[in-house]
Scaffold this active site. Sequence first.
Site, PDB file in Angstrom:
ATOM      1  N   THR A 123       0.814  -1.208   0.000  1.00  0.00           N
ATOM      2  CA  THR A 123       0.000   0.000   0.000  1.00  0.00           C
ATOM      3  C   THR A 123       0.847   1.258   0.000  1.00  0.00           C
ATOM      4  OG1 THR A 123      -1.580   1.284   1.325  1.00  0.00           O
ATOM      5  CG2 THR A 123      -0.129  -0.161   2.530  1.00  0.00           C
ATOM      6  N   TYR A 136      -2.058   0.462   9.825  1.00  0.00           N
ATOM      7  CA  TYR A 136      -2.262  -0.236   8.556  1.00  0.00           C
ATOM      8  C   TYR A 136      -0.997  -0.177   7.710  1.00  0.00           C
ATOM      9  CZ  TYR A 136      -3.844  -0.978   3.752  1.00  0.00           C
ATOM     10  OH  TYR A 136      -3.962  -1.417   2.454  1.00  0.00           O
TER      11      TYR A 136
END
Length: 342
Positions: free
Chosen positions: A131, A155
């Site tokens: 990501t 995250y």
Amino acid sequence: MRTVTDNLAGAQGMDGSVIVTGGAGYIGSHAVLALLDTGYRVVVIDNLVTGFDWAVDPRATLVRMAVEDPGVVDVIRAHDVRAIMHFAGSVVVPESVSDPLKYYRNNTAASRALIESAVAGGVRHFIFSSTAATYGTPEKVPVAEGDPTVPINPYGTSKLMTEAMLRDVAAAHPINYAALRYFNVAGADPHGRSGQSTAGATHLIKVAVEAATGKRGHVGVYGTDFATPDGTGVRDYIHVTDLAAAHVHALELLIAEPTRSHTLNAGYGRGFSVLEVLDAVDRVTNMTIDRRLEGRRPGDPAALIADNAAILATLPWRPQHADLDGIVRDALAWERKLSERT
């Protein structure tokens, strides 16, 4: 130029199967389609906590199992698996801030167990769903792969830790990997075979088309005081079908160059603000979405745009669905199809 659907070189160059973890979910189900359309044999491993068995193309084999289950090794051996595409995990940034241990369990610890199974089962190629959140708040935009990785939410940290594990494992074992750092994934299969189906999704375009189809009363705009042209967050939106194609090309590269690994941004190299995206939804739907201005969410940077020079130079991949209105149109068509299922 080669495309995923007309290039079978990778599938012909690799005996055995490909495992797709999280293949019953949004991005994973599109990767399954891209692999099958290219000629690969596919095994989906998904615990169906957030995925749907009906989202898995019937040409694939579905095994209901958690990726951290030691039985994954048996699946690898039973299906002669040579490569893994790993999509399973948790993906909501604000939730990672409020429940970090969930993200270190589902993303980092589970990935460690899966990588161990891959090594034990003799898997040679591993493609990881990473990501742009690994960059945190970038010092410059667009952001390139060599720029500092300083995540500002659990995250992003959980994904960066998995990248580090892959790097170290590839140095110690006969396995190579590609870590694709996604920017904002949106849209749906243009043929209507899959799309984003998760209830309570937080992705902007998904939320906006839900509002357009009456499933939500409004769209929240979280932050209007960012240092961006209109004050709202700017993101690089990539069509999920283009992203799936990038995974197939990355696999072909790993097969062709088995001693090299790669970390690549997956984005278009241009961004749109929240308000610009909502304007696009208005255009496509010929209606005005109700917008509610809210405060910033924890863990959100002002702008994230990919420098995609490396992926364009490394892979024979060129975006085919980069038009924002087209991304919205595909997402809307899928949302309407979902409505027909209920």
